[in-house]
Design an enzyme around this catalytic site. Sequence first.
Site, PDB file in Angstrom:
ATOM      1  N   GLU A 157       1.048  -1.582   0.162  1.00 49.10           N
ATOM      2  CA  GLU A 157      -0.018  -0.095   0.327  1.00 49.10           C
ATOM      3  C   GLU A 157       1.711   0.991   0.317  1.00 49.10           C
ATOM      4  OE1 GLU A 157      -2.998   1.990  -0.855  1.00 49.10           O
ATOM      5  OE2 GLU A 157      -3.843  -0.015   0.182  1.00 49.10           O
ATOM      6  N   VAL A 196       2.176   3.462  -3.159  1.00 45.65           N
ATOM      7  CA  VAL A 196       1.704   4.570  -4.229  1.00 45.65           C
ATOM      8  C   VAL A 196       0.672   5.231  -3.544  1.00 45.65           C
ATOM      9  CG1 VAL A 196       0.458   5.358  -6.528  1.00 45.65           C
ATOM     10  CG2 VAL A 196       1.506   2.691  -5.951  1.00 45.65           C
ATOM     11  N   GLY A 205       1.713   7.420  -0.397  1.00 43.63           N
ATOM     12  CA  GLY A 205       1.940   7.544   0.604  1.00 43.63           C
ATOM     13  C   GLY A 205       0.892   7.548   2.119  1.00 43.63           C
ATOM     14  N   GLU A 263      12.984  10.828  -2.576  1.00 45.10           N
ATOM     15  CA  GLU A 263      14.051   9.747  -2.490  1.00 45.10           C
ATOM     16  C   GLU A 263      15.890   9.636  -2.260  1.00 45.10           C
ATOM     17  OE1 GLU A 263      12.638   6.837  -3.424  1.00 45.10           O
ATOM     18  OE2 GLU A 263      10.878   7.913  -3.036  1.00 45.10           O
ATOM     19  N   ASP A 291       9.557   7.786 -10.103  1.00 46.99           N
ATOM     20  CA  ASP A 291       8.912   7.655  -9.042  1.00 46.99           C
ATOM     21  C   ASP A 291       7.615   7.903  -9.917  1.00 46.99           C
ATOM     22  OD1 ASP A 291       8.982   7.903  -5.752  1.00 46.99           O
ATOM     23  OD2 ASP A 291       7.703   9.341  -6.292  1.00 46.99           O
ATOM     24  N   LYS A 306       5.007   4.923  -9.893  1.00 44.37           N
ATOM     25  CA  LYS A 306       3.771   4.781  -9.076  1.00 44.37           C
ATOM     26  C   LYS A 306       2.144   4.681 -10.566  1.00 44.37           C
ATOM     27  CE  LYS A 306       4.810   7.262  -5.193  1.00 44.37           C
ATOM     28  NZ  LYS A 306       5.764   9.106  -4.881  1.00 44.37           N
TER      29      LYS A 306
END
Length: 413
Positions: free
Chosen positions: A125, A128, A130, A186, A197, A201
Site C-alpha cells: 500500500e 503509491v 503515501g 528519494e 518515481d 507509481k
Amino acid sequence: MIRIGLLGLGTVGQGVFEIVNERFLKTSNKEPIIITKVLVRDKSKKRSLQISDDLITENFDDIVNDKDIDIVVSVMGGMEPELTYIKRSLKAGKHVVTANKEIISRHIVDLLDLAKNNKVSLMFEAAVGGGIPIISSIIQILKTNKINRIQGILNGTTNYILTKITREKRQFDDVLKEAQKIGFAEADPTADIDGYDIMRKICILSSIAFKTVIDENNVHMRGIGNVTYEDIENAGKHGYIIKYLAQGLLHDDNKYSVSVTPILIKKASVISNVNEENNIILIQGDIIGEMCFIGKGAGKNATANAVVSDVLQVAAGINDYALLRFDSNALSCGIDGIQNEYYIRVSTENFDQFAKSIDIVYESVKKLKLSYSKGKIFFITEKIASSEMKNLYTKLTQCAHDVFYARMENNLM
Ligand code: NAP
Ligand code: HSE
C-alpha cells in the site's frame, strides 16, 4: 505475538518503528506486535530514535533465518539487494510488506506469484500515494467496476517544489534540498524530478486497475527539472497552474495510454488546489463514476501509517491482494494521437536563435498566441497531436538554449 523483521531504518523505517512500539507493542485488546530485528547498512550511524544495539544487524541472514519472525517489512529503497531479500523472505514463508515502488512496478506479478506459492501475503500500500489507501480502494472498486481512467499527482517532492516556487517564488534547487531534508525525496532525487518515481507509481496503479502489466517502456514520461518561475507566472496570467500529472487511460478497444507529464491546469480545479506533499488520485469506474482521493503522499508518518496498516491486515489474516489479476491482455497505443493545446517556453541566447525558434513554431502550428520577454518566447498553441508536439520540441531544442512545454488541461476535476 506477531514478530517483525524490519529492513531499513530511514525515514519510513523509523516511522514504522515508532508506530509499532507506541501503539501495538503493549496492547490489551489486540495481539501485540513486536519488532525483533532491524537491518541497516551501517550499524555505527547516529540515529535520532532510541533503539537498543541488540536489535540492529547488518546481516539479512539474521532475519530470514529467524524462524520466529512472521512478517518482513521492507523499506530500504532501490532494486538490489532489496529484491533478493524480498524473494528470500517469501520463500522462507514470511509475509512481506514493502513501500518499494521500483521493485513492485517491475516485479508485481512474479512477486505476487511467489507469495501465493509460499502461502504468504505480499502487500505494498505504501508504494503509491503515501498515506492514501489507494491500492486497497482500487481492489474494492474493481469488485464491481471496470476502471478506465486513473489520474493524479503521485509525487510529494515535485508537488512540494511546484507549490513553493508558485507561492513563494523560491528557487527549484533550494526547495528540493528542503524536501530531501524533510524526507520526502528519494535517496536519488532525480527519480522524483525526472519522473521515474511517479512513472513507477502510475504503472502499479494502472497495472492493477487495467488488469494488465504495464511495461515501464510504454509510459510517456517527461520531467519537471527545467520548469521556471517565469513558466509558472505565465501560466498564471492565462488562469492556469503548473502541476505534474500521471495519467493512465484504458480505451474502448482495450488499448492503454500511460503518461507522466507537466500540465497547465485551470486554477479553479480541484487538482490545482492540492499542494505541498499532498497527492490526489482520481479514479473513473464505469458504475461508480469519478472518485477522488486526497492525502499526504510522502513523509515519515503518512507512509509508515500505510505500512503498519498492511501489517495489521496480514496479522488479521486478510489478503485482498490475492484477488489481483493481470490477464486482460490490454496493449499500449501510446499517446501520439491525443490532441491538446500546449504552452511552450523557448529560452534563446541571441537574435538568431530567437528568430529561428519563432519560424519553427509557425511552420508547425497555424494558430497560436505569442509573447516574449528578455530572450524568452512564450507560445500557446491550438490543439495539436502529441506526436506533433514531440517533433516540434526536438526541432526547438536543436536551435534554442532551453525549452519547456506542457499540455493545457481544461476538463480535469
Ligand atoms: P531512507 O531514508 O534512505 O532509508 C533507507 C534505509 O534502508 C536506511 O536505514 C538504510 O540503512 C537502509 N538500507 C539501505 N540500503 C541498505 C542495504 N543495502 N543493506 C541494509 N540496509 C540498507 O529511505 P526512505 O525514505 O525511508 O524510503 C524507504 C523506501 O520507502 C523506499 O523504497 C522509498 O521509495 C519508499 N517510500 C518512501 C517514502 C518517503 O516519504 N520517504 C514514501 C513512500 C515510499 P542506514 O540507515 O544504515 O543507511
Ligand atoms: N519520493 C516520493 C515522493 C516518496 O516524493 O512522492 C513517496 O513515495
